[in-house]
Write an enzyme that holds these catalytic residues in place. Structure first.
Site, PDB file in Angstrom:
ATOM      1  CD  GLU A  38      -2.772   1.353   0.140  1.00 32.90           C
ATOM      2  OE1 GLU A  38      -3.380   0.382  -0.323  1.00 32.90           O
ATOM      3  OE2 GLU A  38      -2.852   2.501  -0.349  1.00 32.90           O
ATOM      4  CB  THR A  80      -5.694  -0.504  -3.978  1.00 36.56           C
ATOM      5  OG1 THR A  80      -5.367   0.444  -2.987  1.00 36.56           O
ATOM      6  CG2 THR A  80      -5.016  -1.823  -3.683  1.00 36.56           C
ATOM      7  CG  HIS A 195      -4.864   3.701   2.921  1.00 41.54           C
ATOM      8  ND1 HIS A 195      -5.557   4.891   3.028  1.00 41.54           N
ATOM      9  CD2 HIS A 195      -5.275   3.125   1.763  1.00 41.54           C
ATOM     10  CE1 HIS A 195      -6.350   5.020   1.984  1.00 41.54           C
ATOM     11  NE2 HIS A 195      -6.204   3.975   1.197  1.00 41.54           N
ATOM     12  CG  ASP A 254      -1.224   0.548  -3.757  1.00 46.71           C
ATOM     13  OD1 ASP A 254      -0.379   1.371  -3.338  1.00 46.71           O
ATOM     14  OD2 ASP A 254      -2.332   0.374  -3.191  1.00 46.71           O
ATOM     15  CG  HIS A 255      -1.855   4.015  -5.131  1.00 50.23           C
ATOM     16  ND1 HIS A 255      -1.811   4.792  -3.997  1.00 50.23           N
ATOM     17  CD2 HIS A 255      -2.695   2.985  -4.851  1.00 50.23           C
ATOM     18  CE1 HIS A 255      -2.602   4.273  -3.082  1.00 50.23           C
ATOM     19  NE2 HIS A 255      -3.153   3.165  -3.561  1.00 50.23           N
TER      20      HIS A 255
HETATM   21  C1  GP9 Z   1      -8.844  -0.831   0.608  1.00 51.81           C
HETATM   22  C2  GP9 Z   1      -7.439  -0.662   0.166  1.00 51.81           C
HETATM   23  C3  GP9 Z   1      -7.101   0.772  -0.028  1.00 51.81           C
HETATM   24  O1  GP9 Z   1      -9.313  -2.120   0.642  1.00 51.81           O
HETATM   25  O2  GP9 Z   1      -7.114  -1.471  -0.902  1.00 51.81           O
HETATM   26  O3  GP9 Z   1      -7.527   1.287  -1.228  1.00 51.81           O
HETATM   27  P1  GP9 Z   1      -6.947   2.649  -1.842  1.00 51.81           P
HETATM   28  O4  GP9 Z   1      -7.623   3.781  -1.128  1.00 51.81           O
HETATM   29  O5  GP9 Z   1      -5.476   2.683  -1.619  1.00 51.81           O
HETATM   30  O6  GP9 Z   1      -7.305   2.540  -3.260  1.00 51.81           O
HETATM   31 MN    MN Z   2      -3.801   1.630  -2.260  1.00 49.39          MN
END
Ligand code: GP9
Ligand code: MN
Length: 405
Positions: A38, A80, A195, A254-255
């Protein structure tokens, strides 16, 4: 009737990257463990804050892995889920909205589907509500046989923070599930602790916060460090359970975690102005592939999440010659050294196109647009073809068996 697919098939055929003979099939039959890490950007790798290492475990693990240090995320608003989409389908996500919501009923030829055809037990593991990002529906379209969601984990107040279950217990319990799985398996695990807004418990703080006007960036280092610790424990647990030796392990960021709203603080941390060039470079995310018995290597080709699908499949000895995909095997000699962002920015070996300007990587300054021009049409075509496939649900017309003939 599928005639819309003809141009796209020709384009995909022409840009096919032939697998590397030495690596094709090197991981045949191994479990595939993919970790979506994340909000982890690449600038934390081999870097320090307050003179303390931010990712001590990853800094070590990349030395034992293939580590791609010019690898970019290509996500849009679907965050994500867009990264998951890129990895599964080797197609771009959409420029607006999240394809997980808007096109979950489409037909896809996902990584999971190809692995399932090859005898893998396919599953996703994420300790969140199963309908978040419409995963419960989309995962079916992507051929995941099982989704281990929040209900499959023992989650309580003690082992939760911020968005939910902490990464250390998440990995611990995930390995318990893996022990029970039919082999070989393909598991995708999605972490959560690092996150936004990067809240953490005191007991999980291994390094000091940064000191800037952005609490978000200050805390970010601490939660990245925590996730790094969780990955270390995960690998230890995989080793103890004996799964490690039979698995390839893939990790990708992921980003971005730190948006442009924090440019002032980021500029303080990096010690330079955040120009559109620097902003683009900040979209690098870590990407590594660990294959047991194989020595580590840094690969500096320009690459992105769209390249993961063919790269993994070829390592497993699964051909993708007839697949509709827009990425390239990163071990191939034919790789294109190009990363296209969903918003139209792009990165080549020597140039970055951002803010409608062409930037020279060696000087980090704006240069003559003519250096970026040769790529512009290709970039536009790729995004356009990807959109057409999704909006037209064109893969329903694609018959891989017919294509083979
Ligand atoms: C939620 C997690 C976060 O299940 O994958 O999502 P994001 O906000 O990073 O897209
Ligand atoms: Mn994410």
């Amino acid at each position: 009737d599928g005639s819309e697919l003809v141009d796209i098939e020709n384009y995909v055929d022409a840009s096919y990257a032939k697998p590397n003979d030495e690596l094709f099939g090197i991981a045949k039959g191994k479990n595939v463990i993919v970790v979506s890490v994340e909000s982890t950007q690449n600038f934390v790798i081999n870097n320090k804050v307050n003179d303390q290492e931010i990712t001590p475990f990853l800094n070590q693990f990349i030395k034992e892995s293939f580590y791609f240090d010019n690898f970019y995320h290509q996500t849009g608003q679907g965050k994500t889920s867009d990264a998951e989409f890129l990895v599964e389908n080797s197609l771009y996500p959409l420029s607006r909205g999240a394809v997980f919501f808007t096109h979950s009923g489409n037909q896809f030829n996902s990584l999971a589907e190809r692995l399932q055809e090859n005898g893998y037990f396919t599953n996703a593991m994420h300790a969140n509500n199963r309908s978040f990002w419409n995963r419960d529906i989309m995962y079916k379209s992507l051929s995941y046989e099982r989704f281990y969601d929040v209900k499959d984990y023992d989650v309580n107040e003690d082992n939760s923070v911020n968005w939910g279950m902490k990464d250390i217990p998440f990995f611990e319990q995930s390995v318990e599930h893996m022990k029970e799985m039919k082999k070989p398996f393909y598991s995708k695990l999605i972490t959560l602790t690092n996150h936004h807004p990067f809240y953490y418990d005191k007991e999980d703080q291994f390094i000091d916060e940064f000191n800037s006007n952005s609490g978000t960036l200050n805390r970010y280092f601490v939660t990245v460090r925590y996730t790094d610790e969780s990955l270390k424990r995960f690998i230890e647990e995989l080793k103890e359970s004996g799964i490690y030796e039979d698995s390839i392990i893939v990790m990708y960021g992921d980003h971005y975690g730190i948006s442009e709203n924090h440019n002032e603080a980021m500029s303080q941390y990096l010690g330079k102005d955040i120009t559109p060039f620097v902003s683009t470079q900040l979209q690098k995310v870590p990407f590594l592939i660990h294959i047991p018995g194989t020595e580590g290597k840094v690969i500096s080709k320009v690459s992105g999440q769209i390249d993961i699908r063919p790269t993994i499949l070829h390592l497993l000895g699964i051909n993708t010659k007839n697949d509709i995909q827009l990425g390239h095997d990163l071990f191939s000699e034919d790789n294109d050294d190009l990363a296209v962002f969903r918003d139209g920015r792009f990165v080549t070996k020597d140039y970055v196109y951002a803010d409608n300007k062409c930037w020279d990587k060696s000087t980090e300054e704006v240069t003559d647009k003519k250096y970026c021009e040769p790529y512009m049409e290709k970039v536009a075509t790729e995004l356009e073809y990807s959109d057409r496939i999704i909006y037209g649900d064109l893969l329903r017309f694609f018959d891989p068996d017919k294509a083979k003939k």
